[in-house]
Design a protein around this motif. Structure first.
Motif, PDB file in Angstrom:
ATOM      1  N   GLN A 176       0.984  -1.200  -0.262  1.00 36.93           N
ATOM      2  CA  GLN A 176      -0.036  -0.238   0.001  1.00 36.93           C
ATOM      3  C   GLN A 176       0.786   1.258   0.068  1.00 36.93           C
ATOM      4  OE1 GLN A 176      -3.509   0.057   2.518  1.00 36.93           O
ATOM      5  NE2 GLN A 176      -3.708  -2.335   2.331  1.00 36.93           N
ATOM      6  N   ALA A 177       1.680   1.381  -1.197  1.00 39.01           N
ATOM      7  CA  ALA A 177       2.619   2.353  -1.020  1.00 39.01           C
ATOM      8  C   ALA A 177       2.576   3.482  -1.897  1.00 39.01           C
ATOM      9  CB  ALA A 177       4.249   1.879  -1.511  1.00 39.01           C
ATOM     10  N   PHE A 178       1.657   3.290  -3.077  1.00 39.73           N
ATOM     11  CA  PHE A 178       1.470   4.109  -4.102  1.00 39.73           C
ATOM     12  C   PHE A 178       0.251   4.511  -4.183  1.00 39.73           C
ATOM     13  CE2 PHE A 178       4.955   1.106  -4.873  1.00 39.73           C
ATOM     14  CZ  PHE A 178       6.151   2.209  -4.933  1.00 39.73           C
ATOM     15  N   ASP A 179       0.103   5.829  -4.779  1.00 38.11           N
ATOM     16  CA  ASP A 179      -1.128   6.338  -4.994  1.00 38.11           C
ATOM     17  C   ASP A 179      -1.733   6.067  -6.416  1.00 38.11           C
ATOM     18  OD1 ASP A 179      -1.716   8.415  -2.412  1.00 38.11           O
ATOM     19  OD2 ASP A 179       0.367   8.544  -3.477  1.00 38.11           O
ATOM     20  N   LEU A 180      -0.638   6.028  -7.299  1.00 43.02           N
ATOM     21  CA  LEU A 180      -0.799   5.362  -8.665  1.00 43.02           C
ATOM     22  C   LEU A 180      -0.016   4.406  -9.014  1.00 43.02           C
ATOM     23  CD1 LEU A 180      -2.108   6.073 -11.435  1.00 43.02           C
ATOM     24  CD2 LEU A 180      -0.234   7.774 -11.633  1.00 43.02           C
ATOM     25  N   VAL A 181      -0.427   3.299  -9.688  1.00 42.56           N
ATOM     26  CA  VAL A 181       0.307   2.300 -10.150  1.00 42.56           C
ATOM     27  C   VAL A 181      -0.118   2.165 -11.728  1.00 42.56           C
ATOM     28  CG1 VAL A 181       0.656  -0.397 -10.079  1.00 42.56           C
ATOM     29  CG2 VAL A 181       0.162   1.090  -7.849  1.00 42.56           C
ATOM     30  N   ILE A 182       1.039   2.313 -12.444  1.00 41.50           N
ATOM     31  CA  ILE A 182       1.148   2.049 -14.085  1.00 41.50           C
ATOM     32  C   ILE A 182       1.591   0.692 -14.272  1.00 41.50           C
ATOM     33  CG2 ILE A 182       1.616   3.129 -16.166  1.00 41.50           C
ATOM     34  CD1 ILE A 182       1.413   5.917 -14.832  1.00 41.50           C
ATOM     35  N   ILE A 183       0.778  -0.294 -14.684  1.00 44.44           N
ATOM     36  CA  ILE A 183       1.480  -1.496 -15.062  1.00 44.44           C
ATOM     37  C   ILE A 183       1.473  -1.407 -16.684  1.00 44.44           C
ATOM     38  CG2 ILE A 183       1.177  -4.246 -15.151  1.00 44.44           C
ATOM     39  CD1 ILE A 183       1.440  -3.065 -12.393  1.00 44.44           C
ATOM     40  N   ALA A 217       0.554  -3.521  -3.654  1.00 44.18           N
ATOM     41  CA  ALA A 217       1.822  -2.290  -3.558  1.00 44.18           C
ATOM     42  C   ALA A 217       0.798  -0.999  -3.950  1.00 44.18           C
ATOM     43  CB  ALA A 217       2.510  -2.363  -5.130  1.00 44.18           C
ATOM     44  N   CYS A 218      -0.523  -0.944  -4.343  1.00 48.49           N
ATOM     45  CA  CYS A 218      -1.457   0.066  -4.538  1.00 48.49           C
ATOM     46  C   CYS A 218      -2.090   0.083  -3.321  1.00 48.49           C
ATOM     47  CB  CYS A 218      -2.306  -0.126  -5.745  1.00 48.49           C
ATOM     48  SG  CYS A 218      -2.985   1.503  -6.204  1.00 48.49           S
ATOM     49  N   ARG A 227      -5.383   1.235  -1.230  1.00 49.35           N
ATOM     50  CA  ARG A 227      -6.584   0.637  -1.351  1.00 49.35           C
ATOM     51  C   ARG A 227      -7.631   1.519  -1.993  1.00 49.35           C
ATOM     52  NH1 ARG A 227      -7.594  -4.323  -0.927  1.00 49.35           N
ATOM     53  NH2 ARG A 227      -9.809  -3.964  -0.165  1.00 49.35           N
ATOM     54  N   ASP A 228      -7.329   2.839  -1.729  1.00 45.24           N
ATOM     55  CA  ASP A 228      -8.298   3.862  -2.489  1.00 45.24           C
ATOM     56  C   ASP A 228      -7.457   4.596  -3.689  1.00 45.24           C
ATOM     57  OD1 ASP A 228      -6.458   5.006  -0.832  1.00 45.24           O
ATOM     58  OD2 ASP A 228      -8.024   6.634  -0.290  1.00 45.24           O
ATOM     59  N   GLY A 229      -6.268   3.967  -4.414  1.00 40.70           N
ATOM     60  CA  GLY A 229      -5.601   4.282  -5.186  1.00 40.70           C
ATOM     61  C   GLY A 229      -6.074   4.045  -6.630  1.00 40.70           C
ATOM     62  N   VAL A 230      -5.277   4.035  -7.816  1.00 41.50           N
ATOM     63  CA  VAL A 230      -5.704   3.739  -9.028  1.00 41.50           C
ATOM     64  C   VAL A 230      -4.472   3.041  -9.654  1.00 41.50           C
ATOM     65  CG1 VAL A 230      -6.269   4.940 -11.380  1.00 41.50           C
ATOM     66  CG2 VAL A 230      -7.254   5.767  -9.282  1.00 41.50           C
TER      67      VAL A 230
END
Length: 664
Positions: free
Chosen positions: A419-426, A447-448, A450-453
């Protein structure tokens, strides 16, 4: 490892806690002024065990809640509670010839006299560590600073004990000796979570390790019957909380003393994950809210130099990012698919999204399956966002513990984040090894926030995602045209015998050789894809006989000189490169043609054919290129690949994105 387990009554409620340093816990619950904050002292403290296997301690934490009846519990009642929760484990140990029940459960002890631990001002001066560093004095005024440092260094991370120690050795060697006491203080403050690397998975819920207690405590008499029914079922639900895989076995373990300690082999390359291995995570924090400003395609195009198609997709994704707070209701990270053709400039489309999150003070991650793509992306993103601290992570990368506001990593590195990132781009979500690997998908989800994208990037998304997008169940934007505005080259079919027959006969068909001569005459670099590594060398021999004046090389995943050959190919020192699907992605050569041998092979699916075809026509100076499918027969994969390419061209034409179609 083994840890302490105790329960305290504070504010009228009972709470079970784990302890890496029991003496520190006694000081904390006495009301001592620790960690720069005051807290409610405990009314009672009962030490259940000072040395219990970590996995067992975590299970007690998960299952034992609070009930008023606990006020009257005796040592025998607490023993009954512990045995009821751990009944499956105790039986398994007994069958395996491990320690007996009486050896594990020593006398439960009430901890008396909290106020005796304080000085006149409610402070504690120093204590001595227990366990591995027994006798080491720890000055509590310094411990608060050590806890602050540890929390900062572990922000957004999920690390095993040996990884924490490696991090400290590299970044803060002075803090290594007392790090467990610092971790325990941060745990008591709610800033770190402690757990077992292999557990039931209850601790991975939204609430983190402080999740809902499932064992409802009634009375000492009824407790064993109530808990035993659920405990046996949940024993079978154990999994590795780092990679999500089920433990593959149980072996004797010297670290915890169990005869049946569960372990995971799926993520063994990152260190042994066991039921007694300490897993430390930072407490989760809410995602930042990126402003909706700048979501206009016109603004995105002007700021980042995007084409109309790129800007439109970026604007749609920005609007999704800004509005996610209205949709999210504890269901986990929201997903958005950017379906962009090969050569569309997917990386540039993500720039406005990264800028929105970084400007709001958030953290962003760009993850890709391959190390070479990480190394290519890192300098491009550094130029685009010079003010953002950057972390570049891959197997064996230097500075792996350096924190970054913008992280570029291979997907395997996500196993160390939580739960480190506000935005995760795969990026390239359909590529090996991310595609069809539940472990990497689990790591990305962890890694994202819970309320990220999640932003999913692909030119050839899996069929499941394509269907979800088509039926409106997955928000998405299509980029059906390349950045230069010309149509995608549509592959043509040339009938030829299978490659193994050509090799056996010692000659290549005239139609292929004529097409290669045309490509060489127009100055193109030629990708010649083969289905099997074993075919590369024989095909090289045949080609060199026909084109002795042309530099022709071959490469594959087994070639230690692959990188050097790709560079030479880009610089036109090599004119024909015979290769496998190892180069179907991530390699851009300005003027190139593509020939796919054995295009009917079962090793080539629709996605791989589209990706290989996408090596041609990527530059605005040579937007057409030639793509040839060479095989004795048509296959469903070939037809679907061509249909997908034609469909994207149709969409681009309909939306007015195409500049010219003369080559079609």
């Amino acid at each position: 490892m083994r840890v302490g387990v105790y329960t305290v009554k504070a504010g009228g409620r009972w709470k079970l806690c784990l302890s890496l340093c029991p003496e520190l816990d006694r000081l904390w619950w006495s009301g001592c002024f620790l960690g720069g904050q005051t807290h409610m002292p405990a009314e009672r403290m009962v030490m259940l065990s000072e040395s219990l296997p970590l996995g067992w301690a975590v299970k007690l934490w998960e299952h034992v809640g609070s009930h008023s009846a606990m006020e009257k519990w005796t040592a025998r009642s607490w023993h009954a509670c512990m045995k009821a929760v751990l009944n499956p484990e105790l039986r398994e140990e007994e069958i395996a010839g491990g320690m007996l029940i009486g050896d594990w459960f020593k006398e439960v002890a009430e901890v008396p006299g909290f106020t005796d631990l304080q000085d006149g001002e409610g402070r504690a001066g120093r204590m001595h560590l227990t366990g591995e560093n027994a006798g080491t004095p720890v000055y509590l005024d310094n411990l608060s600073r050590a806890a602050d440092l540890l929390v900062s260094m572990l922000s957004g991370r999920s690390l095993l004990q040996n990884e924490v120690e490696a991090l400290l050795e590299e970044q803060a060697a002075d803090a290594v000796q007392q790090w467990m006491a610092a971790a325990q203080l941060a745990y008591l403050q709610g800033r770190l979570t402690l757990g077992a690397a292999v557990a039931s998975g209850l601790g991975s819920r939204t609430e983190g390790w402080a999740g809902a207690r499932l064992g409802v405590v009634r009375t000492a008499l009824r407790l064993p019957q109530l808990l035993r029914r659920g405990a046996a079922r949940r024993r079978a639900d154990m999994r590795c909380l780092r990679c999500g895989s089920a433990p593959t076995g149980r072996t004797p373990c010297a670290a915890c003393g169990l005869a049946c300690c569960a372990y995971c082999e799926a993520c063994l390359a990152l260190g042994r994950s066991r039921a007694c291995a300490l897993l430390i995570r930072s407490a989760a924090s809410p995602a930042v809210r990126a402003a909706a400003a700048g979501a206009s395609p016109t603004v995105a195009a002007r700021r980042w130099g995007l084409s109309a198609a790129q800007a439109g997709a970026a604007g749609a994704a920005l609007g999704f990012l800004a509005a996610r707070g209205k949709r999210a209701a504890g269901r986990g990270p929201e997903r958005f698919l950017l379906w962009a053709v090969t050569g569309a400039g997917k990386t540039e489309i993500t720039f406005p999204l990264l800028d929105a999150v970084l400007s709001a003070g958030g953290r962003a991650l760009v993850a890709t399956p391959r190390r070479d793509v990480v190394l290519e992306l890192a300098p491009r993103l550094a130029r685009a966002f010079p003010a953002a601290a950057q972390a570049v992570l891959y197997g064996g990368s230097p500075g792996r513990w350096i924190p970054g506001q913008l992280t570029i990593a291979t997907t395997h590195q996500l196993l160390r984040f939580y739960q480190a990132f506000d935005l995760v781009i795969i990026d390239e979500l359909d590529a090996f090894p991310y595609h069809n690997d539940p472990m990497l998908a689990f790591a990305a989800g962890q890694a994202c926030k819970r309320d990220g994208v999640f932003i999913l990037l692909s030119a050839t998304p899996p069929r499941k995602l394509q269907r979800q997008a088509s039926f409106g169940r997955l928000p998405h934007a299509r980029v059906p045209v390349r950045f230069h505005g010309h149509p995608l080259p549509v592959p043509k079919h040339l009938a030829m015998n299978p490659v193994h027959l050509c090799i056996r006969r010692g000659s290549l068909p005239g139609g292929l050789l004529q097409a290669l001569r045309r490509s060489l005459a127009r100055g193109a670099q030629i990708f010649l894809f083969a289905a099997r590594i074993a075919h590369i060398e024989p095909v090289l021999v045949l080609l060199r006989q026909v084109f002795p004046e042309v530099c022709i090389e071959g490469t594959s995943s087994q070639d230690p000189f692959r990188s050097a050959k790709v560079v030479a190919f880009r610089e036109r020192e090599i004119r024909i490169l015979v290769t496998t699907t190892i180069l179907e992605r991530g390699v851009t050569v300005p003027r190139s043609d593509v020939y796919i041998l054995d295009a009917d092979s079962g090793l080539f699916d629709e996605a791989s054919l589209v990706q290989m075809a996408g090596r041609a026509g990527r530059s605005k100076e040579d937007p057409a290129g030639t793509v040839m499918f060479l095989s004795p027969q048509w296959t469903r994969s070939q037809r679907k690949a061509i249909a997908q390419i034609r469909n994207m061209n149709t969409i681009a034409r309909r939306q007015g994105y195409l500049k010219g179609e003369g080559h079609q």
